[in-house]
Design a protein around this motif. Structure first.
Motif, PDB file in Angstrom:
ATOM      1  N   MET A  99      55.372   9.467  52.564  1.00  0.00           N
ATOM      2  CA  MET A  99      55.692  10.745  53.650  1.00  0.00           C
ATOM      3  C   MET A  99      54.592  11.283  54.184  1.00  0.00           C
ATOM      4  SD  MET A  99      58.459  12.052  54.871  1.00  0.00           S
ATOM      5  CE  MET A  99      59.923  11.849  53.820  1.00  0.00           C
ATOM      6  N   ILE A 100      54.448  11.171  55.565  1.00  0.00           N
ATOM      7  CA  ILE A 100      53.508  12.214  56.134  1.00  0.00           C
ATOM      8  C   ILE A 100      53.802  13.382  56.453  1.00  0.00           C
ATOM      9  CG2 ILE A 100      52.058  12.298  58.494  1.00  0.00           C
ATOM     10  CD1 ILE A 100      52.043   9.206  58.424  1.00  0.00           C
ATOM     11  N   ARG A 101      53.162  14.307  56.159  1.00  0.00           N
ATOM     12  CA  ARG A 101      53.518  15.687  56.133  1.00  0.00           C
ATOM     13  C   ARG A 101      53.077  16.557  57.514  1.00  0.00           C
ATOM     14  NH1 ARG A 101      57.865  16.062  52.764  1.00  0.00           N
ATOM     15  NH2 ARG A 101      57.352  15.207  50.849  1.00  0.00           N
ATOM     16  N   ASP A 102      52.035  16.195  58.010  1.00  0.00           N
ATOM     17  CA  ASP A 102      51.637  16.823  59.289  1.00  0.00           C
ATOM     18  C   ASP A 102      50.808  15.919  60.342  1.00  0.00           C
ATOM     19  OD1 ASP A 102      49.086  16.594  58.162  1.00  0.00           O
ATOM     20  OD2 ASP A 102      49.125  18.554  56.927  1.00  0.00           O
ATOM     21  N   ASP A 103      50.406  16.817  61.201  1.00  0.00           N
ATOM     22  CA  ASP A 103      49.595  15.807  62.350  1.00  0.00           C
ATOM     23  C   ASP A 103      48.593  15.409  61.986  1.00  0.00           C
ATOM     24  OD1 ASP A 103      50.991  17.230  65.409  1.00  0.00           O
ATOM     25  OD2 ASP A 103      51.623  18.062  63.638  1.00  0.00           O
ATOM     26  N   ALA A 104      47.617  16.086  61.135  1.00  0.00           N
ATOM     27  CA  ALA A 104      46.407  15.580  60.802  1.00  0.00           C
ATOM     28  C   ALA A 104      46.689  14.480  59.949  1.00  0.00           C
ATOM     29  CB  ALA A 104      45.518  16.735  59.773  1.00  0.00           C
TER      30      ALA A 104
END
Length: 390
Positions: A1-6
């Motif tokens: 799961m990718i959590r943020d833009d970075a």
């Protein structure tokens, strides 16, 4: 799961480097990138636009555009495959009911992919959609039609189908890829984007529950960013092709090109005429990237405060970026041979894949009409139309 833009950007950059070495061979052999697409899906990157309220990263348009640019710089065909996935996630964001959003966003979060069954060949024009949704007495539908250029359908878990209901208004039916009556044929034989499997989807009385049908026509009754976001991703693919072609040209000239005998230099990379040309090409590449970033910021700004004016600004900014990036990709992919020399034309090197990808991808919609809308907007203040292609 990718959590943020970075994290999304880091993941895309790493995947681009992972996919780059095999891109030429996949294209040359027309080897469909199933393993690579599965790898991309497993990172969570295809879920990054799911709203935060549903557990997604809800990344900005600027981040999403850069993700596509990075992937396309490595493999333009692979980058093209999920473009429709994100477009139809956005359809659910705009017009999906709370129940539809809860169901389908959960599907995306666990790695389900959306394909595309939108365009039809042989009709009067692009928006002459003849695929039909016929409603039964129990409220469910039967879906019948033939779709072409269905990028992503062969690799999809769900295939969103653009169709007209009995009221002749546009709807999107989200159909499981294994639904009875649905057939996906890998008959794409384009000269470029060879591994997108953009073939044919046939629908013969496919049963669709009402809960899987979204009233897409409502998107265009007010200010909207559906077209701007979809076109932004196409723009990012063009910018990525330009970047990939320029990088490969530079590497070829540094390591394989011979200097022209009149130059007086020991290496081609020292030739001031080649240096000048590379500077001109890099200027084009930088301008395409800058217009892409500007357009993405305009889309994000309009999302934050959507009205007729902000939607128009976003569409116009994307139109400008798309018109420019397409021509830049074509020029740089063509100039690759000009700067590299005769050896670059060997078919075995497959350097022509960049031009083939650029020429094929830029045929999605004509830049001349984007420039028309730019002119009307700047001269007369005419807002662009709400037809989903700007």
């Amino acid at each position: 799961m990718i959590r943020d833009d970075a994290e999304a950007l880091r993941t895309a950059a790493a995947l681009a480097e992972e996919f780059r070495p095999g891109a030429s061979g996949r294209d040359a052999r027309r080897e469909l990138p199933r393993a690579e697409l599965d790898r991309l899906t497993a990172t969570g990157l295809l879920a990054v636009t799911v709203p935060a309220a549903h557990g997604g990263a809800d990344v900005s348009a600027a981040t999403l555009a850069e993700v596509f640019r990075l992937l396309a710089s490595a493999d333009a065909s692979l980058a093209q495959i999920p473009q429709s996935h994100f477009a139809y996630v956005n359809v659910l964001r705009q017009q999906g009911s709370p129940e539809q959003q809860a169901f389908f966003f959960a599907e995306v979060l666990v790695g389900r992919r959306f394909g595309n069954a939108q365009s039809e060949a042989g009709t009067k024009h692009l928006q002459d959609i003849r695929t039909r949704l016929v409603r039964g007495e129990d409220g469910s539908y039967l879906l019948t039609g033939v779709k072409n250029y269905s990028t992503g359908a062969l690799f999809a878990d769900w295939i969103p189908v653009l169709a007209r209901a009995d009221d002749d208004l546009l709807h999107v039916a989200y159909v499981p890829a294994d639904a009875p009556g649905l057939t996906v044929t890998d008959d794409w034989d384009g000269m470029g984007q060879r591994t997108t499997a953009s073939g044919t989807v046939e629908l013969a009385d496919v049963a669709v529950p009402a809960a899987h049908v979204v009233p897409h026509h409502l998107t265009f009754t007010g200010p909207q960013l559906h077209g701007a976001l979809a076109q932004l991703l196409h723009t990012a693919i063009d910018a990525g092709i330009a970047a990939g072609a320029l990088a490969e040209a530079a590497e070829f000239v540094r390591t394989r090109s011979r200097p022209w005998f009149e130059s007086g230099y020991d290496t081609a990379a020292e030739d001031p005429l080649l240096i000048q040309r590379f500077g001109e090409l890099d200027l084009r590449r930088r301008a395409a990237d800058a217009l892409l970033a500007t357009a993405a910021r305009a889309v994000d700004a309009a999302r934050a405060d959507l009205d007729d004016d902000s939607a128009a600004e976003a569409s116009i900014a994307v139109a400008a970026a798309k018109a420019y990036a397409g021509s830049a990709a074509l020029e740089i992919a063509d100039a690759l041979f000009e700067v590299s020399g005769t050896r670059a034309a060997l078919d075995s090197l497959n350097l022509h894949r960049h031009w083939r990808d650029a020429r094929t991808h830029t045929l999605h919609d004509p830049a001349r009409w984007k420039i028309q809308h730019l002119g009307r907007y700047v001269l007369n203040g005419t807002r662009p139309p709400r037809h989903g292609l700007l």
